[in-house]
Design a protein around this motif. Structure first.
Motif, PDB file in Angstrom:
ATOM      1  N   ARG A   7     -49.352  40.256 -56.919  1.00  0.00           N
ATOM      2  CA  ARG A   7     -48.384  39.437 -56.180  1.00  0.00           C
ATOM      3  C   ARG A   7     -49.157  38.287 -55.543  1.00  0.00           C
ATOM      4  O   ARG A   7     -50.269  38.468 -55.048  1.00  0.00           O
ATOM      5  N   ARG A   8     -48.556  37.116 -55.538  1.00  0.00           N
ATOM      6  CA  ARG A   8     -49.163  35.968 -54.877  1.00  0.00           C
ATOM      7  C   ARG A   8     -48.601  35.869 -53.465  1.00  0.00           C
ATOM      8  O   ARG A   8     -47.395  35.912 -53.268  1.00  0.00           O
ATOM      9  N   ILE A   9     -49.482  35.760 -52.480  1.00  0.00           N
ATOM     10  CA  ILE A   9     -49.090  35.676 -51.078  1.00  0.00           C
ATOM     11  C   ILE A   9     -49.736  34.434 -50.485  1.00  0.00           C
ATOM     12  O   ILE A   9     -50.933  34.207 -50.648  1.00  0.00           O
ATOM     13  N   ALA A  10     -48.921  33.622 -49.783  1.00  0.00           N
ATOM     14  CA  ALA A  10     -49.435  32.431 -49.102  1.00  0.00           C
ATOM     15  C   ALA A  10     -49.259  32.623 -47.601  1.00  0.00           C
ATOM     16  O   ALA A  10     -48.165  32.930 -47.143  1.00  0.00           O
ATOM     17  N   ILE A  11     -50.342  32.441 -46.850  1.00  0.00           N
ATOM     18  CA  ILE A  11     -50.298  32.628 -45.409  1.00  0.00           C
ATOM     19  C   ILE A  11     -50.332  31.259 -44.734  1.00  0.00           C
ATOM     20  O   ILE A  11     -51.234  30.469 -44.966  1.00  0.00           O
ATOM     21  N   ASP A  12     -49.327  31.000 -43.915  1.00  0.00           N
ATOM     22  CA  ASP A  12     -49.249  29.770 -43.133  1.00  0.00           C
ATOM     23  C   ASP A  12     -49.535  30.141 -41.684  1.00  0.00           C
ATOM     24  O   ASP A  12     -48.768  30.879 -41.077  1.00  0.00           O
ATOM     25  N   ILE A  17     -45.332  34.434 -43.771  1.00  0.00           N
ATOM     26  CA  ILE A  17     -46.093  34.753 -44.973  1.00  0.00           C
ATOM     27  C   ILE A  17     -45.117  34.621 -46.139  1.00  0.00           C
ATOM     28  O   ILE A  17     -44.020  35.182 -46.099  1.00  0.00           O
ATOM     29  N   LEU A  18     -45.501  33.869 -47.161  1.00  0.00           N
ATOM     30  CA  LEU A  18     -44.669  33.686 -48.342  1.00  0.00           C
ATOM     31  C   LEU A  18     -45.169  34.607 -49.440  1.00  0.00           C
ATOM     32  O   LEU A  18     -46.353  34.600 -49.778  1.00  0.00           O
ATOM     33  N   ALA A  41     -39.902  34.733 -47.483  1.00  0.00           N
ATOM     34  CA  ALA A  41     -40.632  34.351 -46.276  1.00  0.00           C
ATOM     35  C   ALA A  41     -40.528  35.512 -45.290  1.00  0.00           C
ATOM     36  O   ALA A  41     -39.445  35.847 -44.820  1.00  0.00           O
ATOM     37  N   VAL A  42     -41.657  36.119 -44.975  1.00  0.00           N
ATOM     38  CA  VAL A  42     -41.701  37.261 -44.066  1.00  0.00           C
ATOM     39  C   VAL A  42     -42.143  36.767 -42.690  1.00  0.00           C
ATOM     40  O   VAL A  42     -43.185  36.118 -42.547  1.00  0.00           O
ATOM     41  N   CYS A  43     -41.346  37.076 -41.679  1.00  0.00           N
ATOM     42  CA  CYS A  43     -41.587  36.624 -40.308  1.00  0.00           C
ATOM     43  C   CYS A  43     -42.851  37.264 -39.746  1.00  0.00           C
ATOM     44  O   CYS A  43     -43.056  38.463 -39.863  1.00  0.00           O
ATOM     45  N   MET A  44     -43.685  36.444 -39.105  1.00  0.00           N
ATOM     46  CA  MET A  44     -44.882  36.951 -38.443  1.00  0.00           C
ATOM     47  C   MET A  44     -44.799  36.814 -36.923  1.00  0.00           C
ATOM     48  O   MET A  44     -45.555  37.439 -36.202  1.00  0.00           O
ATOM     49  N   CYS A  45     -43.862  36.000 -36.423  1.00  0.00           N
ATOM     50  CA  CYS A  45     -43.776  35.775 -34.975  1.00  0.00           C
ATOM     51  C   CYS A  45     -42.824  36.758 -34.296  1.00  0.00           C
ATOM     52  O   CYS A  45     -42.792  36.832 -33.076  1.00  0.00           O
TER      53      CYS A  45
END
Length: 74
Positions: A7-12, A17-18, A41-45
């Motif tokens: 799986r490709r995951i992009a962290i902003d 996290i996408l 888009a998974v919430c981190m806040c």
């Protein structure tokens, strides 16, 4: 046993996290959240009303100031 593609995951750092979907997330209380979207888009806040999915609540909210009658900003 054949390996599954990664799986490709992009962290902003300023946002979610996408993750390339579909995605299943096991929450702390054991419930399962699933999305079949191609990108999730998974919430981190933890401010999202749709947690664990991001609803852009992490963005700063600024009110636009209405211009005065002569068109100049207040």
């Amino acid at each position: 046993m054949p390996s599954r593609p990664a799986r490709r995951i992009a962290i902003d750092p300023q946002g979610p996290i996408l993750i390339e979907g579909p995605v299943e997330i096991v929450l702390a209380d054991g419930t399962l959240a699933r999305s079949d979207r191609f990108m999730v888009a998974v919430c981190m806040c933890r401010r999202s009303r749709a947690y664990p999915w991001c609803d852009t609540s992490h963005r700063s909210r600024e009110r636009a100031v209405a211009p005065t009658e002569d068109g100049r900003p207040r």
